[in-house]
Design a protein around this motif. Structure first.
Motif, short mmCIF file in Angstrom:
data_model
loop_
_atom_site.label_atom_id
_atom_site.label_comp_id
_atom_site.label_asym_id
_atom_site.label_seq_id
_atom_site.Cartn_x
_atom_site.Cartn_y
_atom_site.Cartn_z
N ASN A 148 0.85 -1.19 0.00
CA ASN A 148 0.00 0.00 0.00
C ASN A 148 0.89 1.24 0.00
O ASN A 148 1.66 1.47 0.94
CB ASN A 148 -0.91 0.00 1.23
N TYR A 149 0.79 2.05 -1.06
CA TYR A 149 1.66 3.20 -1.23
C TYR A 149 1.01 4.46 -0.66
O TYR A 149 -0.16 4.75 -0.94
CB TYR A 149 2.00 3.39 -2.70
N ALA A 150 1.79 5.21 0.12
CA ALA A 150 1.28 6.44 0.73
C ALA A 150 1.01 7.51 -0.33
O ALA A 150 0.00 8.22 -0.27
CB ALA A 150 2.28 6.96 1.77
N TYR A 151 1.91 7.62 -1.30
CA TYR A 151 1.75 8.58 -2.39
C TYR A 151 2.02 7.87 -3.71
O TYR A 151 2.95 7.08 -3.82
CB TYR A 151 2.71 9.77 -2.23
N LYS A 152 1.15 8.18 -4.70
CA LYS A 152 1.27 7.52 -6.00
C LYS A 152 1.10 8.52 -7.14
O LYS A 152 0.42 9.54 -6.99
CB LYS A 152 0.18 6.44 -6.14
N LEU A 153 1.74 8.22 -8.23
CA LEU A 153 1.50 8.93 -9.48
C LEU A 153 1.10 7.86 -10.48
O LEU A 153 1.94 7.06 -10.91
CB LEU A 153 2.76 9.67 -9.95
N THR A 154 -0.18 7.81 -10.83
CA THR A 154 -0.69 6.73 -11.67
C THR A 154 -1.10 7.18 -13.06
O THR A 154 -1.35 6.35 -13.93
CB THR A 154 -1.91 6.07 -11.00
N SER A 155 -1.16 8.50 -13.28
CA SER A 155 -1.73 8.99 -14.53
C SER A 155 -0.69 9.70 -15.40
O SER A 155 0.39 10.06 -14.93
CB SER A 155 -2.85 9.98 -14.21
N PRO A 156 -1.01 9.93 -16.67
CA PRO A 156 -0.16 10.79 -17.48
C PRO A 156 -0.31 12.22 -16.98
O PRO A 156 -1.32 12.56 -16.34
CB PRO A 156 -0.73 10.63 -18.90
N ILE A 157 0.66 13.06 -17.25
CA ILE A 157 0.65 14.43 -16.75
C ILE A 157 1.05 15.39 -17.86
O ILE A 157 1.47 14.97 -18.94
CB ILE A 157 1.61 14.59 -15.55
N SER A 158 0.94 16.66 -17.58
CA SER A 158 1.43 17.66 -18.52
C SER A 158 2.93 17.86 -18.28
O SER A 158 3.45 17.51 -17.22
CB SER A 158 0.69 18.99 -18.32
N GLU A 159 3.58 18.44 -19.26
CA GLU A 159 5.02 18.69 -19.12
C GLU A 159 5.29 19.65 -17.97
O GLU A 159 6.28 19.49 -17.23
CB GLU A 159 5.58 19.26 -20.42
N SER A 160 4.41 20.62 -17.77
CA SER A 160 4.61 21.60 -16.70
C SER A 160 4.53 20.95 -15.32
O SER A 160 5.31 21.29 -14.42
CB SER A 160 3.59 22.74 -16.81
N VAL A 161 3.59 20.03 -15.15
CA VAL A 161 3.50 19.32 -13.87
C VAL A 161 4.75 18.48 -13.64
O VAL A 161 5.28 18.42 -12.53
CB VAL A 161 2.23 18.45 -13.82
N GLY A 162 5.22 17.84 -14.70
CA GLY A 162 6.44 17.05 -14.59
C GLY A 162 7.61 17.90 -14.15
O GLY A 162 8.43 17.49 -13.31
N GLN A 163 7.71 19.12 -14.68
CA GLN A 163 8.79 20.02 -14.30
C GLN A 163 8.66 20.45 -12.85
O GLN A 163 9.67 20.60 -12.14
CB GLN A 163 8.78 21.25 -15.22
N LYS A 164 7.44 20.64 -12.38
CA LYS A 164 7.22 21.02 -10.98
C LYS A 164 7.64 19.89 -10.03
O LYS A 164 8.22 20.14 -8.97
CB LYS A 164 5.75 21.38 -10.75
N ILE A 165 7.34 18.65 -10.43
CA ILE A 165 7.76 17.50 -9.62
C ILE A 165 9.28 17.44 -9.55
O ILE A 165 9.87 17.26 -8.48
CB ILE A 165 7.18 16.19 -10.18
N LYS A 166 9.93 17.60 -10.70
CA LYS A 166 11.39 17.58 -10.73
C LYS A 166 11.98 18.69 -9.89
O LYS A 166 12.99 18.50 -9.20
CB LYS A 166 11.88 17.69 -12.18
#
Length: 306
Positions: free
Chosen positions: A272-290
């Motif tokens: 059971n994962y506390a935080y997950k990323l399961t969906s495709p995202i926009s490039e801007s969201v990807g940059q924010k995560i990085k």
């Protein structure tokens, strides 16, 4: 002048050869996507076109081959023919921008550039991050950035997993190099994935595993991108695929079903994962995560993953 030409001629030849190789690779990639350009086979039966994007390491074998095997079974059981093409994320984005859209896309969570082409998705298999040590008595209590190497992965956010584990300052190495560094004793721990478990198993090593339950983005999704009648046919294939998810251990992956393994991989099931990323995202969201990972801002990362 003659001496000058003789001096630079080998460099010119090398540059020309390099340019030709790059051109061939691009052409072959495009041909691979377009080789099933028709929607019907010679016998009039429909052909579903599927793109497989490997945005993270699998377990063993090929996910594209697995999908093709399932597609062949689907065809033999009265469904359409299925043609699976393996693409990089960059090649997929390029082809979509050019208007070349398949009937289905299988892709890793967190990928960008396809979000506007899909309406929904389902996960057909997944992996997981884990900490590994060749010290079979290790309890990971002494884990830190100095004694751990990180498998940098491909297009997955392993840095997020490292931040959650408190080792964001650890050394990153390419997948095989990270595994070799662990084997050679350069590091006590490796932050890797299910692929590293299979690497160690293949080598016959004894090791201990601690699944990372704080975060996971190693989800292989599938989305229907076809329209009209072909969309209905594509959905039929998806249904057939999801009936086969208890077979994903053939490629060293996991599914919602547990009990697929009775070896070292068993500990990776049902986490059971506390935080997950399961969906495709926009490039801007990807940059924010990085950026959150780069800044070590775990609160920002948690907000982005909500």
């Amino acid at each position: 002048m003659k001496k000058f030409l003789l001096k630079i001629l080998p460099k010119i030849k090398l540059a020309v050869c390099f340019a030709v190789c790059i051109s061939v690779c691009i052409i072959v990639s495009c041909l691979a996507v377009n080789k099933t350009g028709g929607n019907a086979s010679t016998d009039g039966k429909s052909v579903l076109k599927i793109w497989q994007i490997d945005s993270f390491e699998g377990g063993k074998g090929s996910r594209a081959d697995f999908l093709q095997d399932i597609g062949d079974e689907f065809a033999a059981n009265g469904g359409s023919y299925v043609s699976v093409v393996s693409l990089s994320a960059d090649a997929a984005r390029f082809n979509l921008e050019k208007g070349n859209v398949p009937d289905l896309i299988s892709y890793g969570a967190g990928i960008y550039g396809i979000e506007n082409y899909i309406k929904s998705f389902e996960t057909w298999c997944h992996g997981g991050y884990c900490l590994l040590s060749l010290d079979t008595s290790a309890d990971f209590a002494d884990l830190d950035a100095n004694n751990t190497v990180i498998n940098e992965g491909k297009d997955n956010f392993v840095g997020a997993a490292a931040l959650f584990c408190g080792i964001s300052g650890a050394e990153y190495e390419k997948s095989t190099a990270a595994y070799v560094s662990l084997i050679n004793g350069k590091y006590k721990y490796l932050l890797g994935t299910q692929r590293d478990i299979f690497r160690l198993k293949t080598r016959g090593e004894s090791f201990t595993i601690k699944p990372v339950s704080d975060f996971n983005d190693l989800y292989q999704n599938i989305s229907v991108t076809a329209q009209g009648d072909r969309a209905s046919l594509a959905k039929r294939f998806c249904g057939y695929l999801f009936d086969k998810t208890d077979e994903v251990n053939r490629v060293g992956m996991m599914s919602k079903r547990t009990g697929l393994y009775d070896d070292e991989m068993k500990i990776m099931e049902g986490v059971n994962y506390a935080y997950k990323l399961t969906s495709p995202i926009s490039e801007s969201v990807g940059q924010k995560i990085k950026q959150a990972v780069s800044d070590g801002n775990i609160n920002m990362l948690k907000n982005l993953l909500k």
